[in-house]
Each structure stands twice: as structure tokens, then as C-alpha cells.
Design a protein around this motif. Structure first.
Motif, PDB file in Angstrom:
ATOM      1  N   LEU A 175     130.347  24.178 148.543  1.00 31.69           N
ATOM      2  CA  LEU A 175     129.836  23.832 147.214  1.00 31.69           C
ATOM      3  C   LEU A 175     129.798  24.976 146.214  1.00 31.69           C
ATOM      4  N   LEU A 176     129.741  26.214 146.688  1.00 27.54           N
ATOM      5  CA  LEU A 176     129.492  27.329 145.785  1.00 27.54           C
ATOM      6  C   LEU A 176     130.720  28.213 145.628  1.00 27.54           C
ATOM      7  N   GLU A 177     130.825  28.796 144.449  1.00 32.68           N
ATOM      8  CA  GLU A 177     131.921  29.704 144.126  1.00 32.68           C
ATOM      9  C   GLU A 177     131.464  30.567 142.960  1.00 32.68           C
ATOM     10  N   PRO A 178     132.185  31.652 142.672  1.00 30.81           N
ATOM     11  CA  PRO A 178     131.794  32.495 141.551  1.00 30.81           C
ATOM     12  C   PRO A 178     131.665  31.695 140.255  1.00 30.81           C
ATOM     13  N   GLY A 179     130.530  31.873 139.593  1.00 23.05           N
ATOM     14  CA  GLY A 179     130.274  31.156 138.358  1.00 23.05           C
ATOM     15  C   GLY A 179     129.470  29.891 138.525  1.00 23.05           C
ATOM     16  N   SER A 180     129.352  29.372 139.766  1.00 21.66           N
ATOM     17  CA  SER A 180     128.510  28.194 139.995  1.00 21.66           C
ATOM     18  C   SER A 180     127.052  28.625 140.088  1.00 21.66           C
ATOM     19  N   THR A 181     126.162  27.662 139.962  1.00 23.27           N
ATOM     20  CA  THR A 181     124.730  27.944 139.943  1.00 23.27           C
ATOM     21  C   THR A 181     124.011  27.160 141.031  1.00 23.27           C
ATOM     22  N   ALA A 182     123.053  27.804 141.656  1.00 21.54           N
ATOM     23  CA  ALA A 182     122.142  27.144 142.599  1.00 21.54           C
ATOM     24  C   ALA A 182     120.714  27.478 142.198  1.00 21.54           C
ATOM     25  N   ILE A 183     119.852  26.493 142.266  1.00 20.29           N
ATOM     26  CA  ILE A 183     118.431  26.705 142.001  1.00 20.29           C
ATOM     27  C   ILE A 183     117.709  26.819 143.335  1.00 20.29           C
ATOM     28  N   VAL A 184     116.887  27.845 143.467  1.00 18.59           N
ATOM     29  CA  VAL A 184     116.065  28.046 144.668  1.00 18.59           C
ATOM     30  C   VAL A 184     114.622  28.251 144.238  1.00 18.59           C
ATOM     31  N   GLU A 185     113.725  28.082 145.172  1.00 20.87           N
ATOM     32  CA  GLU A 185     112.318  28.324 144.869  1.00 20.87           C
ATOM     33  C   GLU A 185     112.060  29.823 144.716  1.00 20.87           C
ATOM     34  N   GLY A 186     111.042  30.156 143.960  1.00 21.31           N
ATOM     35  CA  GLY A 186     110.630  31.549 143.825  1.00 21.31           C
ATOM     36  C   GLY A 186     109.191  31.699 144.285  1.00 21.31           C
ATOM     37  N   PRO A 187     108.994  32.185 145.526  1.00 18.81           N
ATOM     38  CA  PRO A 187     109.932  32.793 146.469  1.00 18.81           C
ATOM     39  C   PRO A 187     110.594  31.772 147.394  1.00 18.81           C
ATOM     40  N   THR A 188     111.621  32.238 148.123  1.00 14.71           N
ATOM     41  CA  THR A 188     112.297  31.378 149.075  1.00 14.71           C
ATOM     42  C   THR A 188     112.797  32.203 150.252  1.00 14.71           C
ATOM     43  N   PHE A 189     113.432  31.522 151.199  1.00 15.48           N
ATOM     44  CA  PHE A 189     113.976  32.125 152.414  1.00 15.48           C
ATOM     45  C   PHE A 189     115.005  33.188 152.041  1.00 15.48           C
ATOM     46  N   LEU A 190     114.779  34.412 152.489  1.00  8.75           N
ATOM     47  CA  LEU A 190     115.624  35.530 152.105  1.00  8.75           C
ATOM     48  C   LEU A 190     117.077  35.303 152.491  1.00  8.75           C
ATOM     49  N   ALA A 191     117.341  34.759 153.671  1.00  9.93           N
ATOM     50  CA  ALA A 191     118.723  34.572 154.109  1.00  9.93           C
ATOM     51  C   ALA A 191     119.467  33.576 153.235  1.00  9.93           C
ATOM     52  N   THR A 192     118.758  32.629 152.631  1.00 14.14           N
ATOM     53  CA  THR A 192     119.409  31.695 151.714  1.00 14.14           C
ATOM     54  C   THR A 192     119.891  32.412 150.469  1.00 14.14           C
ATOM     55  N   ILE A 193     119.061  33.291 149.934  1.00 16.49           N
ATOM     56  CA  ILE A 193     119.469  34.088 148.777  1.00 16.49           C
ATOM     57  C   ILE A 193     120.732  34.869 149.105  1.00 16.49           C
ATOM     58  N   GLN A 194     120.745  35.527 150.248  1.00 15.58           N
ATOM     59  CA  GLN A 194     121.897  36.332 150.641  1.00 15.58           C
ATOM     60  C   GLN A 194     123.138  35.472 150.859  1.00 15.58           C
ATOM     61  N   CYS A 195     122.957  34.335 151.527  1.00 10.42           N
ATOM     62  CA  CYS A 195     124.082  33.450 151.834  1.00 10.42           C
ATOM     63  C   CYS A 195     124.723  32.919 150.560  1.00 10.42           C
ATOM     64  N   PHE A 196     123.913  32.398 149.649  1.00 12.47           N
ATOM     65  CA  PHE A 196     124.466  31.800 148.430  1.00 12.47           C
ATOM     66  C   PHE A 196     125.102  32.863 147.536  1.00 12.47           C
ATOM     67  N   ARG A 197     124.513  34.045 147.510  1.00 15.69           N
ATOM     68  CA  ARG A 197     125.109  35.118 146.712  1.00 15.69           C
ATOM     69  C   ARG A 197     126.443  35.573 147.296  1.00 15.69           C
ATOM     70  N   LEU A 198     126.564  35.498 148.622  1.00 13.72           N
ATOM     71  CA  LEU A 198     127.819  35.892 149.263  1.00 13.72           C
ATOM     72  C   LEU A 198     128.981  35.066 148.730  1.00 13.72           C
ATOM     73  N   TYR A 199     128.716  33.812 148.358  1.00 19.40           N
ATOM     74  CA  TYR A 199     129.762  32.945 147.827  1.00 19.40           C
ATOM     75  C   TYR A 199     129.851  32.998 146.308  1.00 19.40           C
ATOM     76  N   GLY A 200     129.164  33.960 145.713  1.00 21.48           N
ATOM     77  CA  GLY A 200     129.330  34.214 144.294  1.00 21.48           C
ATOM     78  C   GLY A 200     128.455  33.411 143.372  1.00 21.48           C
ATOM     79  N   ALA A 201     127.516  32.645 143.913  1.00 19.87           N
ATOM     80  CA  ALA A 201     126.692  31.783 143.066  1.00 19.87           C
ATOM     81  C   ALA A 201     125.694  32.600 142.252  1.00 19.87           C
ATOM     82  N   ASP A 202     125.411  32.115 141.055  1.00 21.45           N
ATOM     83  CA  ASP A 202     124.306  32.628 140.256  1.00 21.45           C
ATOM     84  C   ASP A 202     123.050  31.854 140.656  1.00 21.45           C
TER      85      ASP A 202
END
Length: 399
Positions: A112-139
Motif C-alpha cells: 500500500l505504501l510508496e514514496p509520497g503516500s501518507t499513513a495516519i498513525v496514533e501519537g504515540p504508537t508502536f515504534l516498529a510501525t513507524i519504522q516499517c512504514f517509513r522504510l517504504y517511503g510513507a509520510d
């Protein structure tokens, strides 16, 4: 020799929690840092029985290659497990088995994710999710939460503003917040999914770890009450926190088109989750051993959570604020600065190591605008006496 690495690695850094673990070799340290269950809670006898049954009943199925979607007897057992928690219309073919729920998040990133796509997460949220989604270039965009979970009005504003590919939530006993999304807000989230045709990802590794009253039904269980919401909902489950993380058994329920893409990506990654682990988990569930295991861990973690809450109030008093957890593995706390004491949890973490106690500062759990006064304590792996001693050391660190 100079190696050229993929540019996607520029978006991520080593886990702050994993780095902290390097400091825990100091003798006598009491750790509230980990996010894992107590190994003393593992039902070794029951798992051994499940292994023996799997090897006796179907050794070929347990030891051979298997389908990427998962070992069919386990898929059926997991569907039944979800049905027992109010999920309607779910069959074994409606879910895929993943190598822990962490792989489910990675597959969502891949599909689902690629550079330039956006994902909304809770603040705060699971650290590994932040890392995983950023790895695929998501904002990543942070949606604020309170004691009743994500603030739905604000979430809707962010959905309209950013048109995200997905919204990632941990509705029940979130990591790190411990927050529990209220029943009213759960229904509103599902309504938002339909109204704005936005995919909601429900990560639910802690929902079975309640201490007293059960939490509200999962978003997946409630989806039949909101027509069309099942088409915009992904549910990720795991046996790691309730049975054994070493088995690496997770699962994902998703709309058929997304599930098919995720299966394809999993083929490229690992072909399939360990059939031996899947066969073991299937026999364990089939033997009806899970209810007794859950009763034991709920009672144990409930006592430890109570002990930690009492110790925090006694040792830190007005210098810290938190909500007493009703389930899960964590206390999420905030330094108030009362009495002129510290407000920076990062500095407190450094002092605490010197006193022989470890915890995780809260800043890494935010994808933006971190609250540096927050921190996470896990009560899962320490007995009640050790919890009281560790919190006393924390109090001395704050003095």
C-alpha cells in the motif's frame, strides 16, 4: 570497500529500544523496558503436548513446505478463535497466517505504501510501525489520542486533509499508551472508513490481556453493525503476547484483493510461515488449552499492573501522572515537573540506568512532535517485589 545502500534506508534509524537493550547487561539491573511477555508464563507442557500431537497426527504437514496463505488447520482454528470473540462471517480462507503480526505490517507497507503516500498513525504508537512504514517511503501523520483512544473528530479532519492510504490504530490497550478506544469511538471509526473510503488497520496483539471486564469488541467484531465497513478494514492478530513469541504466529484479515496482494508479497519474502510452528499452534488451539492460559496471564499481569501503579503513586507522587492500565503490558506515564523535578524522560532514563533500573523514554513512539516528558514502563516480566524495588530506584533517580 564502500557499499551503496538503498535510499529507503535513509528514512529509518535503529530502534531506540533495541539500542537501550545494550545497556541492560549491567548486573542487578531491573528492566521495565521490554515489550515482551514473561517467559515464566509460557505453557511449556501444553506446547510440548501440541508438538507431540502434530508430529503424531500429520508429520508430513508439520515438517514439509506449506501454502503461503497458511496451514489450513491453523487458519480454521484462528477463524474459530475470532468467532468466539464476536467476529461474524469469518472462515479459515478469509485470513492469512503471517510470521508474527510484525510481518502483517510489513506486508501492508509493501502493498500500500510508496514514496509520497501518507499513513495516519496514533501519537504515540508502536515504534516498529513507524519504522516499517517509513522504510517504504510513507509520510506519517500523527493523530492525537487520549484515555479513550484516538480523538475521532480530529482523525476525520486529518483524513479529509491528507487522504491517507491507511489509518493505523491499536484500539485495545495500545502500545505504548495503554489506551482503550471506547465503544462509541470504535463505531465512529468504522463509519469514517465507509464515509471517506479510507482503509483502517486494526492491530490487536493485546486485546485478550484484560484484567477485569473485557474490552469492547474489536473493530472487526463490530464491522457487521456498520454496513460496508468490512471492505475498508484490516485486522492483525498475534499469539505472541498470549502463547509464545517464539512461535512467530500472527494473522491478517483483509479485503480479498488486498489479501491476495499480501500473499503474493509473502511468497517473495519467506514462502510461508514455519509449518512446524503453525501445526503446533493449531493443535494447541484445538486442544482447548488457550482459555486456561489466558486466565493465568490475565491474573498475573493484573497483579503486576496494580503493584506498579501503587508504587508509582507512592514513590513519585505528583511528579508523575498516568492512567492505571486495565489490560495489556504497559504503563504510559508523563513527568509533570511538580516540585521542580525533571520533565525530560530522556534525562531520567540516563539517571535511572545509574540507579539500576531501565525504561523507555516516550519520544521515539511519536512520528512527529514528540512529548519528551512521556515514558513507557512494562510490568510484564518483573514480579511484584521487583516492581516495587524498581520503582523505588526510579524515585531515587528523580530526586
Amino acid at each position: 570497500m564502500s557499499l551503496s545502500f538503498a535510499k529507503r534506508l535513509d528514512n529509518v534509524e535503529t530502534s531506540a529500544i533495541r539500542e537501550l537493550f545494550k545497556l541492560l547487561g549491567k548486573p542487578g539491573i531491573i528492566s521495565f523496558a521490554g515489550g515482551f511477555p514473561d517467559s515464566a508464563m509460557f505453557d511449556v507442557a501444553g506446547i510440548r503436548q501440541a508438538v507431540d500431537t502434530a508430529l503424531s497426527d500429520e508429520p508430513g504437514g508439520a515438517l514439509q513446505y506449506g501454502a503461503t496463505e497458511g496451514y489450513q488447520p491453523l487458519r480454521e482454528q484462528l477463524a474459530g478463535f475470532m468467532q468466539s470473540k464476536g467476529v461474524q462471517g469469518l472462515a479459515g480462507d478469509g485470513l492469512m497466517v503471517t510470521t508474527g503480526s510484525q510481518q502483517a505490517l510489513d506486508l501492508l507497507g509493501k502493498t500500500l505504501l510508496e514514496p509520497g503516500s501518507t499513513a495516519i498513525v496514533e501519537g504515540p504508537t508502536f515504534l516498529a510501525t513507524i519504522q516499517c512504514f517509513r522504510l517504504y517511503g510513507a509520510d506519517l501523520v500523527s493523530a492525537p489520542i487520549d484515555d479513550a483512544g484516538v480523538q475521532v473528530d480530529r482523525l476525520e479532519q486529518l483524513i479529509v486533509q491528507h487522504r491517507p492510504r491507511l489509518v493505523y490504530l491499536i484500539p485495545t490497550f495500545g502500545n505504548p499508551s495503554g489506551a482503550m478506544l471506547s465503544l462509541e469511538r470504535r463505531k465512529r471509526v468504522l463509519e469514517l472508513a465507509v464515509k471517506h473510503q479510507t482503509l483502517i488497520v486494526e492491530d490487536d496483539p493485546y486485546g485478550d490481556l484484560y484484567f477485569d471486564a473485557p474490552p469492547p469488541p474489536s473493530l472487526l467484531a463490530l464491522s457487521h453493525q456498520v454496513p460496508g465497513s468490512r471492505d475498508w478494514l484490516v485486522h492483525c492478530g498475534s499469539l505472541s503476547k498470549v502463547l509464545s513469541p517464539g512461535l512467530r504466529i500472527g494473522w491478517m484479515v483483509a479485503p480479498p484483493a488486498l489479501l491476495a496482494k499480501a500473499v503474493m508479497c509473502k511468497q517473495f519474502s519467506d514462502a510461508h510461515t514455519s509449518t512446524f510452528a503453525q501445526a503446533t499452534a493449531a493443535r494447541y488451539l484445538a486442544a482447548g488449552l488457550m482459555p486456561a492460559t489466558l486466565a493465568t496471564v490475565r491474573a498475573t499481569y493484573g497483579r503486576r499492573a496494580l503493584a506498579m501503579g501503587q508504587a508509582l503513586r507512592q514513590e513519585l507522587g505528583a511528579a508523575v501522572e498516568f492512567v492505571q492500565p486495565q489490560g495489556g503490558l504497559f504503563v504510559w506515564a508523563r513527568l509533570t515537573g511538580a516540585g521542580g523535578k525533571l520533565r525530560d524522560a530522556g534525562e531520567l532514563a540516563q539517571r535511572a540506568i545509574e540507579q539500576g533500573v531501565a525504561f523507555v523514554p516516550g519520544a521515539p513512539f511519536y512520528c512527529a512532535d514528540p512529548d519528551r516528558s512521556t515514558f513507557r514502563l512494562s510490568f510484564a516480566t518483573a514480579g511484584e517485589d521487583l516492581i516495587r524495588e524498581g520503582v523505588a530506584r526510579l524515585g531515587r533517580s528523580l530526586a
